[in-house]
Design a protein around this motif. Sequence first.
Motif, mmCIF file in Angstrom:
data_model
loop_
_atom_site.group_PDB
_atom_site.id
_atom_site.type_symbol
_atom_site.label_atom_id
_atom_site.label_comp_id
_atom_site.label_asym_id
_atom_site.label_seq_id
_atom_site.Cartn_x
_atom_site.Cartn_y
_atom_site.Cartn_z
ATOM 1 N N ARG A 38 -19.649 -18.695 28.534
ATOM 2 C CA ARG A 38 -18.512 -17.780 28.642
ATOM 3 C C ARG A 38 -18.963 -16.358 28.954
ATOM 4 N N LEU A 39 -20.127 -16.232 29.572
ATOM 5 C CA LEU A 39 -20.707 -14.910 29.746
ATOM 6 C C LEU A 39 -19.804 -13.995 30.567
ATOM 7 N N GLU A 40 -19.127 -14.558 31.536
ATOM 8 C CA GLU A 40 -18.283 -13.723 32.401
ATOM 9 C C GLU A 40 -17.190 -13.018 31.604
ATOM 10 N N GLU A 41 -16.773 -13.628 30.509
ATOM 11 C CA GLU A 41 -15.757 -13.003 29.663
ATOM 12 C C GLU A 41 -16.265 -11.728 28.999
ATOM 13 N N CYS A 42 -17.592 -11.628 28.840
ATOM 14 C CA CYS A 42 -18.171 -10.468 28.160
ATOM 15 C C CYS A 42 -18.403 -9.288 29.096
ATOM 16 N N MET A 43 -18.384 -9.521 30.400
ATOM 17 C CA MET A 43 -18.686 -8.440 31.330
ATOM 18 C C MET A 43 -17.580 -7.393 31.314
ATOM 19 N N ASP A 44 -17.959 -6.153 31.555
ATOM 20 C CA ASP A 44 -17.001 -5.037 31.544
ATOM 21 C C ASP A 44 -15.890 -5.312 32.552
ATOM 22 N N PRO A 45 -14.639 -5.411 32.111
ATOM 23 C CA PRO A 45 -13.538 -5.712 33.048
ATOM 24 C C PRO A 45 -13.358 -4.652 34.120
ATOM 25 N N ARG A 46 -13.883 -3.444 33.894
ATOM 26 C CA ARG A 46 -13.766 -2.392 34.905
ATOM 27 C C ARG A 46 -14.599 -2.679 36.142
ATOM 28 N N LEU A 47 -15.539 -3.629 36.045
ATOM 29 C CA LEU A 47 -16.355 -3.984 37.209
ATOM 30 C C LEU A 47 -15.558 -4.820 38.205
ATOM 31 N N ARG A 74 -24.824 0.932 37.655
ATOM 32 C CA ARG A 74 -25.318 0.453 36.365
ATOM 33 C C ARG A 74 -26.699 -0.186 36.503
ATOM 34 N N PHE A 75 -26.891 -0.949 37.576
ATOM 35 C CA PHE A 75 -28.197 -1.566 37.796
ATOM 36 C C PHE A 75 -29.253 -0.485 38.013
ATOM 37 N N ASP A 76 -28.908 0.549 38.773
ATOM 38 C CA ASP A 76 -29.857 1.653 38.988
ATOM 39 C C ASP A 76 -30.205 2.333 37.668
ATOM 40 N N ILE A 77 -29.226 2.486 36.803
ATOM 41 C CA ILE A 77 -29.481 3.118 35.500
ATOM 42 C C ILE A 77 -30.411 2.248 34.665
ATOM 43 N N ILE A 78 -30.178 0.940 34.661
ATOM 44 C CA ILE A 78 -31.029 0.035 33.886
ATOM 45 C C ILE A 78 -32.475 0.129 34.348
ATOM 46 N N ILE A 79 -32.696 0.067 35.662
ATOM 47 C CA ILE A 79 -34.065 0.137 36.183
ATOM 48 C C ILE A 79 -34.666 1.510 35.914
ATOM 49 N N GLY A 80 -33.867 2.562 36.062
ATOM 50 C CA GLY A 80 -34.375 3.914 35.821
ATOM 51 C C GLY A 80 -34.822 4.112 34.387
ATOM 52 N N VAL A 81 -34.029 3.638 33.445
ATOM 53 C CA VAL A 81 -34.402 3.763 32.033
ATOM 54 C C VAL A 81 -35.661 2.952 31.753
ATOM 55 N N ALA A 82 -35.744 1.758 32.334
ATOM 56 C CA ALA A 82 -36.935 0.922 32.129
ATOM 57 C C ALA A 82 -38.185 1.630 32.644
ATOM 58 N N GLU A 114 -15.934 6.760 27.555
ATOM 59 C CA GLU A 114 -14.933 7.822 27.555
ATOM 60 C C GLU A 114 -14.340 8.067 28.940
ATOM 61 N N CYS A 115 -14.638 7.188 29.899
ATOM 62 C CA CYS A 115 -14.142 7.382 31.265
ATOM 63 C C CYS A 115 -13.033 6.374 31.560
ATOM 64 N N SER A 116 -12.177 6.758 32.465
ATOM 65 C CA SER A 116 -11.094 5.876 32.876
ATOM 66 C C SER A 116 -11.632 4.789 33.800
ATOM 67 N N GLU A 117 -10.796 3.807 34.089
ATOM 68 C CA GLU A 117 -11.223 2.703 34.949
ATOM 69 C C GLU A 117 -11.563 3.189 36.347
ATOM 70 N N GLU A 118 -10.826 4.199 36.818
ATOM 71 C CA GLU A 118 -11.056 4.696 38.173
ATOM 72 C C GLU A 118 -12.406 5.390 38.317
ATOM 73 N N SER A 119 -12.857 6.059 37.258
ATOM 74 C CA SER A 119 -14.099 6.828 37.341
ATOM 75 C C SER A 119 -15.272 6.129 36.667
ATOM 76 N N SER A 120 -15.112 4.842 36.353
ATOM 77 C CA SER A 120 -16.188 4.137 35.653
ATOM 78 C C SER A 120 -17.337 3.835 36.613
ATOM 79 N N LEU A 121 -18.484 3.524 36.037
ATOM 80 C CA LEU A 121 -19.682 3.250 36.828
ATOM 81 C C LEU A 121 -19.560 1.911 37.536
#
Length: 939
Positions: free
Chosen positions: A878-887, A755-763, A743-750
């Motif tokens: 083709r993994l790079e195609e799946c990555m969030d384009p906002r990154l 994102r890596f910090d969130i993944i490790i934190g949840v783990a 629900e966030c715009s490209e400018e305010s995206s993570l």
Amino acid sequence: MISSRHTSSSAATAAAAMATPSCLLLPVLALLSAAFGAAAAATVSDDVLALVVLKSGLSDPAGRLAPWSEDADRACVWPGVSCDPRTGRVSGLDLPAASLAGRLPRSALLRLDALLSLALPANRLSGPLPDALPPRLRAVDLSGNAISGVIPASLASCDSLVSLNLSGNRLTGPVPDGIWSLPSLRSVDLSGNLLSGTVPGGFPQSSSLRVVDLSRNLLEGDIPADIGEAGLLKSLDLGRNSFTGALPESLRGLSGLSSLGAGGNALSGELPAWIGEMAALERLDLSGNHFVGAIPDAISGCKNLVDVDLSLNALTGDLPWWVFGLPLQRVSIAGNALSGWVKVPGDAAATLEALDLSGNAFTGAIPPEIANFARLQYLNLSSNSLSGQLPASIGRMLLLELLDVSANKLEGDVPPEIGGAVALKQLLMGRNSLSGGIPMEIGTCSSLIALDLSHNKFAGPIPMSMGKLTGLQTVDLSDNLLNGTLPMELSNLDSLRFFNVSHNSLSGSLPDSRFFDNIPYSFISDNAGLCSSQKNSSCNGVMPKPIVFNPNSSSDPLSDFGPSSPSNQHQKKMILSISTLIAIVGGAVIVIGVITITVLNLRTRATPRSALPTALSDDYHSHSAESPENEAKSGKLVMFGRGSLDFSTDGHALLNKDCELGRGGFGTVYKSVLRDGQPVAIKKLTVSSLVKSEDEFKQHVKLLGKVRHHNIVTLRGFYWTSSLQLLIYEFMPAGSLHQHLHECSEESSLSWIERFDIIIGVARALVHLHRHGIIHYNLKSSNVLLDTNGEPRVGDYGLVNLLPMLDRYVLSSKIQSALGYMAPEFTCRTVKVTEKCDIYSFGVLVLEILTGRRPVEYLEDDVIVLSDLVRGALDEDRLEECMDPRLSGEFSMDEATLVTKLALVCTSQVPSQRPDMAEVVSMLEMVRSPQGTPEDDLV
């Protein structure tokens, strides 16, 4: 021979080592090594001391090593120890799944110089491999541990080694040079690690190798050109890596090879016809590569083929005749570009058990001769362009468990003979043009678990016979022309977890059952006549239209029931009168009800509201939240720890839409403020009828209240009455991960780092919960909240344990929004649901974070499952195609690939193949700090 005095002294030293603090353990072990070195020759007593040293370096929570004592003269009677009967020396250590943890001490292993076999699989060993092994060692099995680091180059000098199994660890770096030249080596299994780089060549013609398994690593480059020189190879598995190029032609010389696996790479070119020269081949897996062209007819030379998987390539042409001509058992050519008709010859071998031709461009009708495969259990013809009717011969397939013909162009009725397929567990026919009614005979398919008839043209009622299918878990009848009422017999379906009849013309009441009482509205939407609490309507309030007679009409509306007479006229007047009375009384009741509710609302607004009851401590000092006559059911508010014990608002504020933060499967969340000004989030549970008794409720909530971790939302208190239960959490101001991802715009995206910090934190949060015996069961992005620093905080944990039993079907109906996160074992009553279901959900969550896409996306003509999408992209490079384009390229693709592969391992269909969360944290830390040691474990 060492004297008894020396032996006693050494034993005492070993005993002291076990009782010595860890900071002094190394000097003591050094003394032990010196004592060993003083011996003129290795003895039985040396073996005892070596094993005591080995024990001292390991954690043994199960007590398997308890009998290992330095006071013993011999070790041969110890658990897991075997000895040479001639010399009495220790020749084997075999301790599988013994819960042993720690590192293998090099000095102790080297002193066991008569050791021939070392087997410690499925333990929790960690650290690097020893850089030297006992000189006479013939067999090593350290699979299924957490051993890390590189494979030492010294391994290539163990000339006596016959069998090496290091699979399922965390080994990195390359495959060591020279390993293929070991003269006695017959079996090598390095699968399921993080090995990288190219595979060295050097396969000698004199090689004794029979088995080589390098699958599920990060290996790349060409497959060694001389691999076929190892002429005795029986099994070769190079699958799930990143190999490129063509299959090396030297493989054609492996006339004794029975299994060849190279699926899940980036191999290219045409399938070589010389595969047909490998006469002993029984299993061929080349799936998930970039092979093009036609499938060679020459493969028919492999007369012993049993299992063929050529799926997910770019193969073209017709279906080869040998698919039905050879005595094959399992065939998958799914996900290619094959076309033409599917033809089954009259003399086809009847050995097929599984056939998957999905995702191609086959046309024409499904051949009735398909039923000649009497052993067939799995038939997938979905996503083609097949037309015509479903053949009635399907009913003769008595062993068929899955029939998937979805996403084709089938039309006409479903033959009633379908009821003869009594073993069917999954019948999937969605997205076709099938018409007519759903046959009553479907009720004889007593094994059915999943039924999908959605997006067709089925008309008429839902047959009552479906109520006999007591094992049904998933039903999708949406987007059809069905009418009539839902049969009350459906209330017998205790296993239901998904039942979608949206976009039909159904009417009447929902069946009376726990599932239908809580069915999501989206599952019954667009059925104007259906009444349910989910639609804010009640069938009891729906009145039939009044009967109105036209007094000027010459026709008699009752003429069909007999001639007109005075008595008939009297009946007409009576019917008219009764109908009128019913309409008048019903209208009066509605008017009175509206007036009463309005008055009560006005009185409520004018009356001062009492605050929620408070409690001074866990002693439950409270006052009543209800009227005096209900004093025995008064509510109690309990807060954990220090802080204000009351709200600044009353209980009615919880029903204020302005305070609502969100809704979930177990309740609605509101924001409120304590008297000391601290904001809190209050979950009002909506499963009151299912919640445990008060004592059990309080006991479990108190357990949850003790959970303290910087990545977990803190439960601060609770409120209980028999009809209202509240859970009070600390308030997270930054919203949920779901909001930030979707629900966030490209400018305010993570960012990538966030994102890596969130993944490790949840783990880390899941590790903490699992260590305290708490399974989350409902992990998803909306249950991961962010604090003011952007740190992830996992919420909604352990709520399912408030129910009287873990009924996964009730649970799944409560968390339908989490369907994309739910582990497959939820669909089977006989499989125990464990922490592994959280690990599956975590894997899906990681993919969601990396791609920015939802776990399941519903398109007009398709359903996209994120894990399948990413796995296919990884297989096709083709993994790079799946990555969030906002990154926008702010991350390392190598790092992202490692995290993605880890997530896909977590989403394995088999629970035992998923890693533990502690292992996941360690691997994530290694990815983040590949050149150094892992960061400190914060869990």
